[in-house]
Design an enzyme around this catalytic site. Structure first.
Site, PDB file in Angstrom:
ATOM      1  N   GLU A 179       0.087  -1.197   5.827  1.00  0.00           N
ATOM      2  CA  GLU A 179       1.466  -0.545   6.686  1.00  0.00           C
ATOM      3  C   GLU A 179       1.211   1.173   6.809  1.00  0.00           C
ATOM      4  O   GLU A 179       1.248   1.358   8.132  1.00  0.00           O
ATOM      5  CB  GLU A 179       2.787  -0.714   5.685  1.00  0.00           C
ATOM      6  CG  GLU A 179       4.111  -0.144   7.053  1.00  0.00           C
ATOM      7  CD  GLU A 179       4.438   1.370   6.888  1.00  0.00           C
ATOM      8  OE1 GLU A 179       5.014   1.285   7.736  1.00  0.00           O
ATOM      9  OE2 GLU A 179       4.030   1.746   6.204  1.00  0.00           O
ATOM     10  N   ASP A 191       0.621  -1.326   0.375  1.00  0.00           N
ATOM     11  CA  ASP A 191      -0.129   0.052  -0.325  1.00  0.00           C
ATOM     12  C   ASP A 191       1.520   1.237   0.592  1.00  0.00           C
ATOM     13  O   ASP A 191       2.035   0.998   0.192  1.00  0.00           O
ATOM     14  CB  ASP A 191      -1.318  -0.124   1.294  1.00  0.00           C
ATOM     15  CG  ASP A 191      -0.164   0.050   2.515  1.00  0.00           C
ATOM     16  OD1 ASP A 191       0.825  -0.171   2.812  1.00  0.00           O
ATOM     17  OD2 ASP A 191      -0.682   1.233   3.243  1.00  0.00           O
TER      18      ASP A 191
END
Length: 451
Positions: A155, A92
């Site tokens: 994250e 991400d």
């Protein structure tokens, strides 16, 4: 292939393919923040599975993480009795709002005249993905040890992976964890990160009035919440800019120095603007606490009117020093905020999160092997550096395997990568050197285990 020159040559030959794959990944806007389209995040997860399958990994799969996005996982066998190395990265990325001031489209990778590849996630952390890809390609099917892959899908936001890892210790147990989500001070200078600050966060709400009232009719005696909030926030720093909160720990950095020109370039501090705090730069960003107001719920200037605000909420983040207890540090911050009540205003403080700090055991055989591999890949002495950033998963990995090593490195150089900001970029040479370093590290760790 164990000779350093051979590994470096093989990494160089692989780079056209590696960069093509990196550009493909950057084009996927995998922002996992709440409110963003989840489709690109799921598409990115599938692309990572395909990436590692193309690297020769078998059994790569998506694992459902409760309440979060899936993680990518694989368990690749090695010789009987060989050590296990887990390779971590995240797929991400941070949002890339136009208001940040991008000079190119953030999700269309562009190679500029300086040779760097620009785009959101090019460094943080899709560079880590292709470093792992290149490492697996160079190791080939005849891996010298067991290799696990763990790639996170959230994250950059409120992660749910830590609880999942702790609930499934057998899946994620390893002798060494390689976190490819950080980098050196400058391109071409090998840096091994040996400490991370932790990150704790809370919200503070100040209330002074039952409802908004006219600032002309009532201002001057009735306290507005914004003025009270300013007074409270001003107590967090002294006149030098040091964070001064009773019960919050501070320390001293004993490794390599953070260089001022690197810091100025990377931080974008304007000419003439002074640094906060006292002590060395290394102390201030790696070994001392720092508290930041991340945001406030307020009317913007276009919507502002002549009223006294009845309540204001702010979100605060505090980076805490290696060795500190995160829960105790957050308690100290929250207690300090609750104790500040200008004009006897109402103050409510709520916990958001705790992220624990980390310090490396430099004597661990895997850390020694990692340092040797970096030096061989770069042909230069390795700097022991810190990071003011936090990686909460590290604490969970330590719970799963307390005696294991955590190797923190990557291609995100401090001076120029601009992670989380506009015009994020990565230097292809750093990716190439890190592919070589990781390959040499795994080979060296396996060889040392056999001897």
């Amino acid at each position: 292939m164990t000779d350093a020159d051979d590994v470096k040559s093989a990494a160089a030959q692989l780079m056209p393919e590696v960069l093509e794959r990196l550009e493909t990944l950057v084009r996927i806007p995998s922002v996992a923040f709440p409110g963003f389209d989840p489709e690109p995040v799921h598409r990115m997860g599938a692309a990572v599975v395909e990436l590692f399958e193309a690297a020769g990994a078998a059994g790569v799969k998506l694992l459902d993480v409760p309440d979060g996005y899936p993680c990518v996982y694989a368990d690749l066998p090695g010789p009987e009795g060989s050590p296990t190395v887990l390779l971590y990265a995240h797929y991400d990325v941070q949002p890339a709002a136009g208001s940040q001031g991008w000079s190119t489209e953030p999700f269309e990778p562009v190679t500029k005249d300086d040779g760097r590849i620009y785009g959101r996630g090019a460094a943080d952390d899709k560079s880590g993905l292709v470093i792992h890809y290149g490492t697996l390609k160079l190791l080939g099917a005849d891996r010298p040890c067991r290799v696990k892959i763990l790639v996170e899908g959230e994250e950059e936001t409120i992660s749910h992976l830590e609880a999942f890892v702790e609930a499934n210790p057998d899946l994620f147990a390893a002798d060494a964890y390689v976190i490819a989500d950080i980098g050196p001070q400058r391109v071409g200078r090998p840096g091994l990160t040996t400490a991370l600050r932790g990150d704790v966060a809370c919200t503070v709400t100040v209330r002074t009035l039952g409802n908004p009232v006219h600032s002309g009719m009532f201002g001057g005696a009735a306290p507005d919440a914004m003025t009270a909030m300013i007074r409270i926030l001003d107590t967090l720093h002294d006149e030098h800019g040091d964070t001064v909160i009773p019960g919050v720990d501070s320390g001293h950095w004993s490794g390599a120095d953070m260089e001022e020109d690197v810091y100025r370039e990377g931080s974008a501090v304007l000419p003439g603007v002074e640094f906060l705090g006292t002590g060395s730069l290394s102390d201030r960003i790696w070994a001392k606490p720092s508290v930041t107001v991340l945001g406030m719920d307020l009317p913007n200037t276009a919507e502002a009117s002549n009223v006294l605000l009845p309540s204001v909420t702010a979100k605060l983040s505090m980076r805490i020093v290696p060795g500190a207890d995160a829960d105790a540090q957050l308690d100290a911050l929250m207690a300090h905020l609750r104790a500040q009540r200008p004009w006897n205003c109402e103050v409510e403080v709520e916990k958001v999160k705790t992220g624990h700090p980390f310090a490396v055991d430099a004597s661990h055989p895997a850390i020694v092997a990692a340092s040797a591999a970096l030096e061989a890949a770069y042909g230069a002495p390795v700097e022991s550096i810190g990071s003011g950033a936090s990686i909460p998963l590290v604490a969970s990995l330590q719970k799963v395997a307390p005696g294991s090593a955590i190797v923190l490195w990557g291609a995100e150089d401090t001076a120029q990568s601009r992670i989380h900001a506009s015009d994020e970029s990565v230097d292809p040479g750093e990716i190439e050197r890190m592919i070589a370093a990781q390959t040499l590290f795994i080979q060296g760790l396996a060889a040392a285990d056999r001897s």
